[in-house]
Design an enzyme around this catalytic site. Structure first.
Site, PDB file in Angstrom:
ATOM      1  N   GLU A   1      39.669   5.315  77.282  1.00 42.14           N
ATOM      2  CA  GLU A   1      39.459   6.276  78.366  1.00 42.14           C
ATOM      3  C   GLU A   1      37.991   6.322  78.824  1.00 42.14           C
ATOM      4  O   GLU A   1      37.554   7.317  79.396  1.00 42.14           O
ATOM      5  CB  GLU A   1      39.957   7.667  77.926  1.00 42.14           C
ATOM      6  CG  GLU A   1      41.473   7.750  77.951  1.00 42.14           C
ATOM      7  CD  GLU A   1      42.047   8.468  76.737  1.00 42.14           C
ATOM      8  OE1 GLU A   1      41.730   8.045  75.587  1.00 42.14           O
ATOM      9  OE2 GLU A   1      42.777   9.440  76.913  1.00 42.14           O
TER      10      GLU A   1
ATOM     11  N   SER B   1      46.633   8.488  76.607  1.00 43.98           N
ATOM     12  CA  SER B   1      46.891   7.750  77.855  1.00 43.98           C
ATOM     13  C   SER B   1      48.195   6.948  77.814  1.00 43.98           C
ATOM     14  O   SER B   1      48.327   5.954  78.523  1.00 43.98           O
ATOM     15  CB  SER B   1      45.737   6.798  78.199  1.00 43.98           C
ATOM     16  OG  SER B   1      44.610   7.520  78.595  1.00 43.98           O
TER      17      SER B   1
ATOM     18  N   SER C   1      41.735  16.196  87.810  1.00 37.22           N
ATOM     19  CA  SER C   1      42.401  16.413  86.516  1.00 37.22           C
ATOM     20  C   SER C   1      43.095  17.767  86.497  1.00 37.22           C
ATOM     21  O   SER C   1      42.630  18.730  87.106  1.00 37.22           O
ATOM     22  CB  SER C   1      41.382  16.374  85.374  1.00 37.22           C
ATOM     23  OG  SER C   1      40.788  15.103  85.265  1.00 37.22           O
TER      24      SER C   1
HETATM   25  N1  LIG Z   1      59.700  13.325  72.504  1.00 36.41           N
HETATM   26  C1  LIG Z   1      59.595  12.998  73.797  1.00 36.41           C
HETATM   27  N2  LIG Z   1      60.608  13.260  74.663  1.00 36.41           N
HETATM   28  C2  LIG Z   1      60.514  12.936  75.985  1.00 36.41           C
HETATM   29  N3  LIG Z   1      59.447  12.313  76.538  1.00 36.41           N
HETATM   30  C3  LIG Z   1      58.408  12.017  75.717  1.00 36.41           C
HETATM   31  C4  LIG Z   1      58.422  12.357  74.327  1.00 36.41           C
HETATM   32  N4  LIG Z   1      57.256  11.964  73.794  1.00 36.41           N
HETATM   33  C5  LIG Z   1      56.546  11.410  74.795  1.00 36.41           C
HETATM   34  N5  LIG Z   1      57.236  11.434  75.950  1.00 36.41           N
HETATM   35  C6  LIG Z   1      56.763  10.892  77.237  1.00 36.41           C
HETATM   36  O1  LIG Z   1      55.632  10.074  77.014  1.00 36.41           O
HETATM   37  C7  LIG Z   1      54.451  10.646  77.604  1.00 36.41           C
HETATM   38  C8  LIG Z   1      53.242  10.392  76.739  1.00 36.41           C
HETATM   39  O2  LIG Z   1      53.454  10.923  75.450  1.00 36.41           O
HETATM   40  P1  LIG Z   1      52.364  11.808  74.721  1.00 36.41           P
HETATM   41  O3  LIG Z   1      52.923  12.163  73.397  1.00 36.41           O
HETATM   42  O4  LIG Z   1      51.955  12.909  75.595  1.00 36.41           O
HETATM   43  O5  LIG Z   1      51.180  10.758  74.464  1.00 36.41           O
HETATM   44  P2  LIG Z   1      49.697  10.639  75.084  1.00 36.41           P
HETATM   45  O6  LIG Z   1      48.809  11.274  74.071  1.00 36.41           O
HETATM   46  O7  LIG Z   1      49.483   9.175  75.173  1.00 36.41           O
HETATM   47  O8  LIG Z   1      49.681  11.369  76.404  1.00 36.41           O
HETATM   48  C9  LIG Z   1      54.802  12.104  77.797  1.00 36.41           C
HETATM   49  O9  LIG Z   1      54.030  12.703  78.809  1.00 36.41           O
HETATM   50  C10 LIG Z   1      56.279  12.008  78.155  1.00 36.41           C
HETATM   51  O10 LIG Z   1      56.477  11.576  79.501  1.00 36.41           O
END
Ligand SMILES: Nc1ncnc2c1ncn2[C@@H]1O[C@H](COP(=O)(O)OP(=O)(O)O)[C@@H](O)[C@H]1O
Ligand SMILES: [Mg+2]
Length: 349
Positions: free
Chosen positions: A8, A180, A317
């Site tokens: 990032e 990300s 953001s």
């Molecule tokens: N358990 C879950 N159920 C549904 N969608 C998920 C789930 N975990 C992640 N996602 C999808 O993946 C995206 C990124 O996951 P996240 O855990 O927020 O990781 P990062 O830290 O990379 O943002 C989420 O914004 C969502 O769209």
């Protein structure tokens, strides 16, 4: 401090440029320290426009961006090939505008604690706990904040048949400590699980397998209270993923899916999400700021997804946009973050 060693890097530079532009020059003298992708510190220029995205070119800190800077005890020392060695004495507070590894994970916070330099945002423990999706869930869950079903695969461990049955398909496979959307795969067939785990392990040997939650993606900004009481929660935003199935890297930074601010949720659900956001902040011992992300299902069940202790601070953001919608404009947010950091100082609190 901005840039840094994580993926990032560029987003961090853009956030830093916006913060530079928002700090009142009558009140603050800013020393912009950029960190290159390989971890060198340099004294960057203080022109905010140099850190913006211009002609679709992302800003980047390189060793050519300025003279080298080192932290020695609690002083920043500049080593300029022409002007020689000098000290930037009297730094009062550091704003580590760094996302992800070596920035949002407690490492830079540890260095600043050692130096006795106050800094904006979460301390060592909260940064490390919030960076790690396993411990975020565990700490939040014991405080009664709902998290979805998941399994943790430590290095070398694979998913048991019992866990496959418990979680069901689809699942999200993700590195425990990343951001990300890097290294994340949605798996709809168990035959694809091993590849997804290998992809996640390219980033982190510890991998989470989460039951997929069908719902809306809702975010909330949290700010430490100025008066020292419970933290404040912003209005909520709903993130849209456009034509994509989930919020992957492409949707986040390239195609975009748009958002609703405020999210069109019933008042009662909004209040509940804000309450969970504040409690997650407190459960992890956060300070300064955080963006707390949730899923809200069609029948208004709420699940915590993750917390970011140094969310993006670019002009587009969600964190600053949510606060602006709540009535706190960007310069006020930045000013409050600096003041709460100064008040807190270093050490235990
Ligand atoms: N358990 C879950 N159920 C549904 N969608 C998920 C789930 N975990 C992640 N996602 C999808 O993946 C995206 C990124 O996951 P996240 O855990 O927020 O990781 P990062 O830290 O990379 O943002 C989420 O914004 C969502 O769209
Ligand atoms: Mg996320």
């Amino acid at each position: 401090m901005f840039g840094g060693r994580s993926t990032e890097h560029a987003i961090s530079c853009v956030s830093a440029g916006a913060i530079l532009g928002a700090l009142d020059p009558d009140q603050y003298e800013v020393v912009p320290v950029g960190i290159t992708r390989d971890g060198q510190w340099v004294l960057a220029g203080d022109d905010p426009s140099a850190l913006a995205i211009t002609d679709r070119k992302l800003p980047e800190i390189t060793s050519a961006s300025g003279a080298s800077v080192v932290l020695a005890e609690s002083e920043l020392i500049v080593r300029d090939p022409v002007d020689g060695v000098s000290s930037l004495a009297g730094v009062d507070v550091v704003f580590p505008v760094l996302h992800g590894a070596y920035g949002e994970d407690g490492t830079i916070q540890g260095l600043l604690e050692m130096a006795g330099l106050p800094y904006v945002g979460a301390n060592v423990f909260a940064s490390a706990a919030a960076m790690d999706k396993e411990f975020t869930k565990k700490l939040a869950a014991v405080e009664g904040i709902p998290v979805g079903p998941y399994a943790v695969l430590r290095a070398g461990v694979s998913l048991s048949e019992a866990d496959k049955e418990r979680l069901g398909l689809p699942v999200f496979v993700k590195p425990s400590r990343a951001g990300s959307s890097h290294g994340i795969t949605k798996v709809t067939d168990w035959a694809d699980l091993d590849d997804a785990v290998a992809t996640a392990r390219q980033i982190d040997p510890k991998v989470l397998i989460e039951a997929a939650i069908v719902g809306r993606e809702i975010e909330c900004g949290v700010l430490e209270s100025e008066a020292g009481g419970a933290p404040d929660a912003s209005l909520l935003a709903e993130i849209h993923v456009g034509d994509n199935d989930w919020y992957d890297f492409e949707t986040k930074y390239i195609t975009g899916g748009g958002y609703d601010l405020p999210a069109g949720l019933p008042d009662e659900v909004t209040r509940q999400v804000q309450d969970y956001a504040r409690r997650t902040f407190t459960a992890l011992d956060c300070a300064g700021l955080a963006r707390v992300d949730f899923f809200v299902t069609a029948d208004h069940q709420i699940f915590l997804n993750e917390i970011n202790t140094m969310p993006g601070m670019t002009p587009t953001s969600m964190f600053p946009l949510m606060w602006a919608a709540t009535g706190l404009e960007y310069p006020k947010v930045v000013d409050r973050l600096v003041r709460t950091a100064l008040r807190r100082g270093t050490g235990l609190h």
